[in-house]
Design an enzyme around this catalytic site. Structure first.
Site, PDB file in Angstrom:
ATOM      1  CE  LYS A 196      -3.645  -2.382   2.570  1.00  0.00           C
ATOM      2  NZ  LYS A 196      -4.427  -2.363   3.830  1.00  0.00           N
ATOM      3  CG  PHE A 204     -13.549   1.493   6.959  1.00  0.00           C
ATOM      4  CD1 PHE A 204     -12.981   0.978   5.795  1.00  0.00           C
ATOM      5  CD2 PHE A 204     -14.272   0.632   7.777  1.00  0.00           C
ATOM      6  CE1 PHE A 204     -13.137  -0.363   5.441  1.00  0.00           C
ATOM      7  CE2 PHE A 204     -14.434  -0.709   7.432  1.00  0.00           C
ATOM      8  CZ  PHE A 204     -13.861  -1.201   6.260  1.00  0.00           C
ATOM      9  NE  ARG A 233      -5.970 -13.639   4.779  1.00  0.00           N
ATOM     10  CZ  ARG A 233      -6.348 -12.364   4.856  1.00  0.00           C
ATOM     11  NH1 ARG A 233      -6.040 -11.518   3.895  1.00  0.00           N
ATOM     12  NH2 ARG A 233      -7.033 -11.941   5.891  1.00  0.00           N
ATOM     13  CG  ASN A 254      -3.008  -2.897   7.109  1.00  0.00           C
ATOM     14  OD1 ASN A 254      -2.881  -2.529   5.947  1.00  0.00           O
ATOM     15  ND2 ASN A 254      -4.030  -3.630   7.517  1.00  0.00           N
ATOM     16  CG  HIS A 289      -4.988  -6.298  -0.007  1.00  0.00           C
ATOM     17  ND1 HIS A 289      -6.153  -6.492   0.698  1.00  0.00           N
ATOM     18  CD2 HIS A 289      -5.131  -6.994  -1.166  1.00  0.00           C
ATOM     19  CE1 HIS A 289      -6.968  -7.257  -0.023  1.00  0.00           C
ATOM     20  NE2 HIS A 289      -6.369  -7.573  -1.160  1.00  0.00           N
TER      21      HIS A 289
END
Length: 149
Positions: free
Chosen positions: A9, A57, A85, A112, A115
């Site tokens: 990200k 959000f 993951r 974070n 993704h």
């Protein structure tokens, strides 16, 4: 061999973590079949995160994802979705174990770093959103014989 979609990200790109993420992917025996750095268009971001459209959000998520360059990848390997993951760690960095990308680098749940698709269906959908079939390479790692016996 299973494929998954992975995105570093904008916060991960801005903090210089792209190489770290790629290194962790490859060290776990996964391979990168496609990779692109770009600023994701708003329409593409809305399509990608469409399941969150009704959540409060959503507008800030779209604003963040389109705020700067991100790195999109198609990653493949045995159990690629599950392995990726695990490499990422829990979505909320407070819950992410040390040694995971989020446990080591994420600042908060909204920033974070990375993704990854959460299911085979999501992986197929997300890969199709970000890549044409002709952009996805095919190759064998020299260590695949050892990794996938």
């Amino acid at each position: 061999m299973e494929q998954t979609y992975v995105m570093v990200k904008p916060d991960g790109v801005q903090r210089g973590l792209v190489g770290e993420v790629i290194s962790r992917i490859e060290k776990r025996g996964l391979k990168i079949l496609a990779l692109r750095m770009n600023v994701i268009a708003e329409a593409t971001a809305k399509e990608h995160y469409g399941e969150h459209a009704a959540r409060p959000f959503f507008p800030s998520l779209i604003e963040f994802i389109t705020s700067g360059p991100s790195v999109s990848m198609v990653v493949a390997g045995k159990d690629a979705i599950k392995v990726m993951r695990a490499i990422n760690g829990a979505t909320n960095p407070v819950d992410a174990a040390p040694g995971t990308i989020r446990g080591d680098f994420a600042l908060d749940v909204g920033r974070n770093v990375v993704h990854a698709s959460d299911s085979p269906e999501a992986a197929a959908r997300e890969i199709a959103i970000h890549f044409k079939d002709s952009e996805i390479g095919k190759y064998s790692r020299v260590d695949e014989v050892c990794l996938y016996e």
